[in-house]
Design a protein around this motif. Sequence first.
Motif, PDB file in Angstrom:
ATOM      1  N   LYS A 160       0.464  -1.385  -0.274  1.00  0.00           N
ATOM      2  CA  LYS A 160      -0.199  -0.101   0.072  1.00  0.00           C
ATOM      3  C   LYS A 160       1.128   1.374  -0.650  1.00  0.00           C
ATOM      4  CE  LYS A 160      -4.284  -1.177   0.173  1.00  0.00           C
ATOM      5  NZ  LYS A 160      -3.956  -2.069  -0.902  1.00  0.00           N
ATOM      6  N   ILE A 164       0.442   4.459  -2.176  1.00  0.00           N
ATOM      7  CA  ILE A 164       0.915   5.358  -2.455  1.00  0.00           C
ATOM      8  C   ILE A 164       1.599   6.278  -2.835  1.00  0.00           C
ATOM      9  CG2 ILE A 164       0.457   7.112  -1.164  1.00  0.00           C
ATOM     10  CD1 ILE A 164      -0.815   5.196   1.272  1.00  0.00           C
ATOM     11  N   LEU A 167       0.883   6.606  -6.710  1.00  0.00           N
ATOM     12  CA  LEU A 167      -0.135   7.231  -7.251  1.00  0.00           C
ATOM     13  C   LEU A 167       0.268   8.695  -7.191  1.00  0.00           C
ATOM     14  CD1 LEU A 167      -3.585   7.844  -8.098  1.00  0.00           C
ATOM     15  CD2 LEU A 167      -4.027   7.809  -5.859  1.00  0.00           C
ATOM     16  N   LEU A 168       0.909   9.234  -6.129  1.00  0.00           N
ATOM     17  CA  LEU A 168       1.825  10.672  -5.984  1.00  0.00           C
ATOM     18  C   LEU A 168       2.285  10.934  -6.871  1.00  0.00           C
ATOM     19  CD1 LEU A 168       1.578  10.905  -2.497  1.00  0.00           C
ATOM     20  CD2 LEU A 168      -0.411  11.971  -3.480  1.00  0.00           C
ATOM     21  N   PHE A 176      -4.768  14.889  -3.586  1.00  0.00           N
ATOM     22  CA  PHE A 176      -5.900  13.575  -4.016  1.00  0.00           C
ATOM     23  C   PHE A 176      -6.236  13.414  -2.248  1.00  0.00           C
ATOM     24  CE2 PHE A 176      -3.427  11.732  -6.708  1.00  0.00           C
ATOM     25  CZ  PHE A 176      -4.009  11.505  -7.609  1.00  0.00           C
ATOM     26  N   ARG A 178      -8.501  12.163   1.193  1.00  0.00           N
ATOM     27  CA  ARG A 178      -8.630  10.742   1.436  1.00  0.00           C
ATOM     28  C   ARG A 178      -8.984   9.780   0.946  1.00  0.00           C
ATOM     29  NH1 ARG A 178      -7.701  14.420   4.572  1.00  0.00           N
ATOM     30  NH2 ARG A 178      -5.695  14.406   6.303  1.00  0.00           N
ATOM     31  N   LEU A 181      -7.612   8.717  -2.345  1.00  0.00           N
ATOM     32  CA  LEU A 181      -7.147   7.665  -1.838  1.00  0.00           C
ATOM     33  C   LEU A 181      -7.658   5.880  -1.693  1.00  0.00           C
ATOM     34  CD1 LEU A 181      -4.020   9.777  -0.665  1.00  0.00           C
ATOM     35  CD2 LEU A 181      -4.859   8.098  -2.668  1.00  0.00           C
ATOM     36  N   LYS A 184      -9.326   4.590  -5.091  1.00  0.00           N
ATOM     37  CA  LYS A 184      -8.255   3.639  -6.152  1.00  0.00           C
ATOM     38  C   LYS A 184      -7.209   2.435  -5.594  1.00  0.00           C
ATOM     39  CE  LYS A 184      -7.931   7.917  -8.823  1.00  0.00           C
ATOM     40  NZ  LYS A 184      -7.875   7.744  -9.809  1.00  0.00           N
ATOM     41  N   LEU A 185      -6.822   3.058  -4.325  1.00  0.00           N
ATOM     42  CA  LEU A 185      -5.563   2.085  -3.769  1.00  0.00           C
ATOM     43  C   LEU A 185      -6.092   0.895  -3.084  1.00  0.00           C
ATOM     44  CD1 LEU A 185      -3.188   4.179  -2.720  1.00  0.00           C
ATOM     45  CD2 LEU A 185      -3.177   3.622  -4.968  1.00  0.00           C
ATOM     46  N   VAL A 197      -6.002   6.034   6.279  1.00  0.00           N
ATOM     47  CA  VAL A 197      -5.049   6.374   5.144  1.00  0.00           C
ATOM     48  C   VAL A 197      -3.619   7.224   6.012  1.00  0.00           C
ATOM     49  CG1 VAL A 197      -4.246   8.075   2.779  1.00  0.00           C
ATOM     50  CG2 VAL A 197      -6.429   6.764   2.717  1.00  0.00           C
TER      51      VAL A 197
END
Length: 227
Positions: A160, A164, A167-168, A176, A178, A181, A184-185, A197
Amino acid sequence: MSHKILVIEDELAIQDILKNYLEDAGYEVTLAADGMEGYAAFQSGSFDLILLDIMMPKIDGYVVLEMIRKSSMMPVMMITAMGDVVDQMKAFELKVDDYMTKPFDMKLVLARVAAVLRRSEVSARGSQKDENQILYRQLMMDLQGMEVFENGVKLELTHKEFEILKLLLTHQNQVFTREVLLEKLWGYDYFGNSKVVNVHVQNLRKKLAADYIETVRGVGYKIAKEN
């Protein structure tokens, strides 16, 4: 394979000096005696570097450089008697790579030729980015191997944390929330506390030596776009 250099210079004595020293250093050299001949050689040949005088018959070096820059970012180094700051600024505004004034020392010319060629090669390698890598400041993210290195040191990230960060990094400067996130994750509407998160981001930050992740108060997280 030796580098190919085009010398555009109208003074025959300087042509000979440059040609002899460059060839002794292992370069292949093509000569042109004026701006028009030099530009024609550029169009018809394949070169790694151009050495360009400014004051020449027919068209001067500034015009030649401007014409070259319309189609190519091939390295160009000016070697000229024009040493005023205004002359140099004009050349750099036209995106010359280096500027030397006459009279010159050939050892210095050879050193700067080598330096320009090295910079060009590094730039070319950098432009051929590996699609399986993300480079950001001191970070290198290997997407295929799912590994992250900071200053060459491997970071031990959870799945995870890796996602994260990925993605960033792939959406730099985008904030993004919370909730986004989580969606998506985690892949579904998370029914637990969205503070999960926060925990993952905090753990990720502890593993990163630099503070890459910004908190946008009351909204979420982002990584600033690299300049």
